[in-house]
Design a protein around this motif. Structure first.
Motif, mmCIF file in Angstrom:
data_model
loop_
_atom_site.group_PDB
_atom_site.id
_atom_site.type_symbol
_atom_site.label_atom_id
_atom_site.label_comp_id
_atom_site.label_asym_id
_atom_site.label_seq_id
_atom_site.Cartn_x
_atom_site.Cartn_y
_atom_site.Cartn_z
ATOM 1 N N ARG A 42 0.834 -1.206 0.000
ATOM 2 C CA ARG A 42 0.000 0.000 0.000
ATOM 3 C C ARG A 42 0.871 1.259 0.000
ATOM 4 O O ARG A 42 0.516 2.266 -0.618
ATOM 5 C CB ARG A 42 -0.932 -0.014 1.210
ATOM 6 C CG ARG A 42 -1.927 -1.172 1.202
ATOM 7 C CD ARG A 42 -2.887 -1.121 2.350
ATOM 8 N NE ARG A 42 -3.806 0.007 2.222
ATOM 9 C CZ ARG A 42 -4.758 0.290 3.102
ATOM 10 N NH1 ARG A 42 -4.890 -0.467 4.186
ATOM 11 N NH2 ARG A 42 -5.563 1.315 2.915
ATOM 12 N N TYR A 43 2.017 1.189 0.689
ATOM 13 C CA TYR A 43 2.925 2.346 0.674
ATOM 14 C C TYR A 43 3.502 2.572 -0.722
ATOM 15 O O TYR A 43 3.551 3.713 -1.204
ATOM 16 C CB TYR A 43 4.058 2.138 1.678
ATOM 17 C CG TYR A 43 5.202 3.099 1.477
ATOM 18 C CD1 TYR A 43 5.023 4.472 1.662
ATOM 19 C CD2 TYR A 43 6.449 2.636 1.070
ATOM 20 C CE1 TYR A 43 6.067 5.364 1.453
ATOM 21 C CE2 TYR A 43 7.495 3.529 0.863
ATOM 22 C CZ TYR A 43 7.304 4.880 1.057
ATOM 23 O OH TYR A 43 8.336 5.761 0.844
ATOM 24 N N LEU A 45 2.207 1.721 -3.567
ATOM 25 C CA LEU A 45 1.155 2.143 -4.494
ATOM 26 C C LEU A 45 0.678 3.567 -4.239
ATOM 27 O O LEU A 45 0.331 4.297 -5.187
ATOM 28 C CB LEU A 45 -0.032 1.180 -4.402
ATOM 29 C CG LEU A 45 0.218 -0.252 -4.886
ATOM 30 C CD1 LEU A 45 -1.022 -1.114 -4.674
ATOM 31 C CD2 LEU A 45 0.623 -0.264 -6.363
ATOM 32 N N THR A 46 0.632 3.963 -2.971
ATOM 33 C CA THR A 46 0.067 5.282 -2.639
ATOM 34 C C THR A 46 1.121 6.322 -2.281
ATOM 35 O O THR A 46 0.869 7.523 -2.435
ATOM 36 C CB THR A 46 -0.905 5.155 -1.456
ATOM 37 O OG1 THR A 46 -0.179 4.764 -0.278
ATOM 38 C CG2 THR A 46 -1.991 4.131 -1.751
ATOM 39 N N GLY A 47 2.261 5.893 -1.767
ATOM 40 C CA GLY A 47 3.285 6.840 -1.337
ATOM 41 C C GLY A 47 2.942 7.565 -0.048
ATOM 42 O O GLY A 47 3.644 8.509 0.342
ATOM 43 N N ARG A 48 1.914 7.119 0.669
ATOM 44 C CA ARG A 48 1.481 7.814 1.879
ATOM 45 C C ARG A 48 2.368 7.435 3.065
ATOM 46 O O ARG A 48 2.732 6.278 3.268
ATOM 47 C CB ARG A 48 0.027 7.475 2.189
ATOM 48 C CG ARG A 48 -0.949 7.945 1.103
ATOM 49 C CD ARG A 48 -2.379 7.710 1.531
ATOM 50 N NE ARG A 48 -2.703 8.450 2.747
ATOM 51 C CZ ARG A 48 -3.883 8.376 3.368
ATOM 52 N NH1 ARG A 48 -4.827 7.586 2.878
ATOM 53 N NH2 ARG A 48 -4.103 9.067 4.460
ATOM 54 N N HIS A 51 1.391 4.541 5.672
ATOM 55 C CA HIS A 51 1.686 3.155 5.325
ATOM 56 C C HIS A 51 3.171 2.848 5.508
ATOM 57 O O HIS A 51 3.538 1.719 5.867
ATOM 58 C CB HIS A 51 1.254 2.872 3.893
ATOM 59 C CG HIS A 51 -0.216 3.059 3.664
ATOM 60 N ND1 HIS A 51 -1.167 2.398 4.404
ATOM 61 C CD2 HIS A 51 -0.897 3.848 2.787
ATOM 62 C CE1 HIS A 51 -2.380 2.756 3.992
ATOM 63 N NE2 HIS A 51 -2.237 3.639 3.009
ATOM 64 N N ARG A 220 -5.606 1.919 11.411
ATOM 65 C CA ARG A 220 -5.465 1.119 10.191
ATOM 66 C C ARG A 220 -4.898 -0.266 10.508
ATOM 67 O O ARG A 220 -5.345 -1.272 9.961
ATOM 68 C CB ARG A 220 -4.567 1.846 9.190
ATOM 69 C CG ARG A 220 -5.170 3.132 8.633
ATOM 70 C CD ARG A 220 -4.167 3.871 7.766
ATOM 71 N NE ARG A 220 -4.709 5.108 7.244
ATOM 72 C CZ ARG A 220 -5.393 5.229 6.116
ATOM 73 N NH1 ARG A 220 -5.609 4.148 5.370
ATOM 74 N NH2 ARG A 220 -5.841 6.398 5.713
#
Length: 411
Positions: A42-43, A45-48, A51, A220
């Protein structure tokens, strides 16, 4: 007149202690790896940042557990080779082959990929770094397959022939398709996911009560832990009962002991009658964990669980219970085949060659070592778990420790 303690009794206690402790490390490793893989995916894919924080926090706990688990595994293998030479003499070529494969996978492939993941933060491209942890996950589960294939042979010997008093492999496919290995694999892997999910949910619940600043990270994490724990508990419960179908044929004495009932198994082949107690604990925990997971599903919506402090406390108190359940499962599986080491081939009393005094000294030394390692592991994990995601060593780079450059003033 009370029977004296024999070398076999002490050797069994020694192996039970070392194997149980090592098993707790292994099952937590298997439970955490898929969750961390999902978090890092998820990190990527999203770069947030949230995550990334989740990946580093749970990854740090995983690395500590993995490292000390390797050491306890070495202790277990060493004492097994020392005290149970009969197994090696009779079935070393069959039993040892999958264990040799497990050693190569766990100590070489898995450790190599984990090293790349640990030291690759900020150096490798994100996708390559993520791929290294996927390889860690794959090799961890491959290691579990090889171990259960070896253990499955002890439970239900297949794919071999006896020549000169030694077992020789004749059908490798039968060894890997052994129902005792396949059934245990289907039962253990969901159990590991159940345990990993409940540990993540329980620790996250503690932080949601104590650390409101990190609510996003642990809310989360709590949701992931609850979902994985629920799915794992349901599959564990379902596949556990499915094993009884072939156990009635392969090990009727075990079924008689856990039900309990007076079946057709010879008295000499029946395990201890108390085996029904750990079976009942394991079975009831799986059932209640499924109910708890279903009860928690509505609280996955928004931030409802944050205001339910009693529920969060229950989740934290729940953390030790899956460990108790998996130990009970191990007891049912291993003690349930007694009095055989290799069922129907080699009795436990004929598998050890050490004297009572030698095993007593070995038990004291190995027992102290493995218990010390376990206590060290849990103390370190507890310390790191309580710190939260703000002070972590995993993922730090040299650039993160360097002072910011001084920009000269423009005159």
């Amino acid at each position: 007149m009370e029977a004296s303690v024999t070398a076999v009794d002490l050797a069994r206690v020694q192996f039970a202690l070392t194997a149980n402790v090592h098993f707790l490390f292994v099952v937590l490793t298997l439970g955490l790896t898929p969750l961390i893989a999902v978090m890092q995916t998820r990190y990527v894919l999203t770069g947030r940042a949230v995550h990334l924080a989740m990946t580093r926090y749970w990854g740090q706990l995983y690395v500590v557990n993995y490292g000390l688990g390797i050491v306890t595994g070495l202790v277990m293998e060493f004492q097994f080779g020392l005290a149970w030479t009969g197994v090696n003499r009779v079935a070393g070529q069959v039993f040892g082959a999958p264990l040799a494969m497990e050693t190569m996978v766990a100590f070489f492939a898995e450790a190599t990929f984990l090293g790349i993941w640990i030291f690759g933060w900020g150096t490798l491209p994100k996708v390559v770094h993520l791929a290294s942890f996927y390889l860690v996950t794959i090799t961890a589960y491959a290691s579990a397959v090889f171990v259960l294939v070896a253990n499955g042979f002890l439970q239900h010997p297949v794919g071999y022939v006896m020549r000169g008093g030694e077992a020789r492999i004749t059908d490798l496919g039968a060894l890997f398709a052994n129902p005792e290995a396949v059934g245990a694999l289907r039962h253990l892997l969901p159990a590991a996911l159940m345990l990993g999910g409940m540990v993540v949910a329980g620790i996250s619940a503690w932080h949601l009560r104590k650390r409101p600043d990190d609510t996003d990270v642990f809310l989360r994490s709590w949701r992931i832990g609850v979902v994985v724990g629920l799915v794992g508990a349901f599959l564990t419960f379902m596949f556990g009962w499915a094993q009884l179908d072939y156990l009635k044929l392969d090990q009727p004495g075990k079924v008689d002991a856990i039900m309990p009932s007076k079946g057709g198994a010879p008295v000499a082949d029946r395990p201890p009658g108390w085996l029904g107690v750990p079976f009942s604990i394991m079975q009831q925990f799986g059932e209640y964990s499924t109910y708890l997971g279903l009860f928690l599903l509505p609280f996955l919506i928004r931030r409802w669980v944050v205001r339910r402090r009693i529920l969060l406390r229950v989740m934290t108190w729940w953390i030790p219970l899956p460990f108790v359940a998996v130990v009970c499962g191990w007891l049912v599986r291993e003690v349930g085949r007694q009095p055989w080491v290799i069922y129907g081939v080699l009795r436990t009393a004929d598998a050890t060659s050490l004297s009572t005094g030698q095993v007593a000294v070995s038990l004291a030394l190995f027992g102290t070592l493995v218990v010390g390692l376990a206590v060290t592991n849990w103390c370190v994990l507890l310390t790191l778990a309580r710190r939260g995601p703000r002070r972590m060593a995993l993922g730090r780079t040299l650039a993160a420790d360097e002072p910011a450059p001084v920009v000269p003033a423009v005159v």
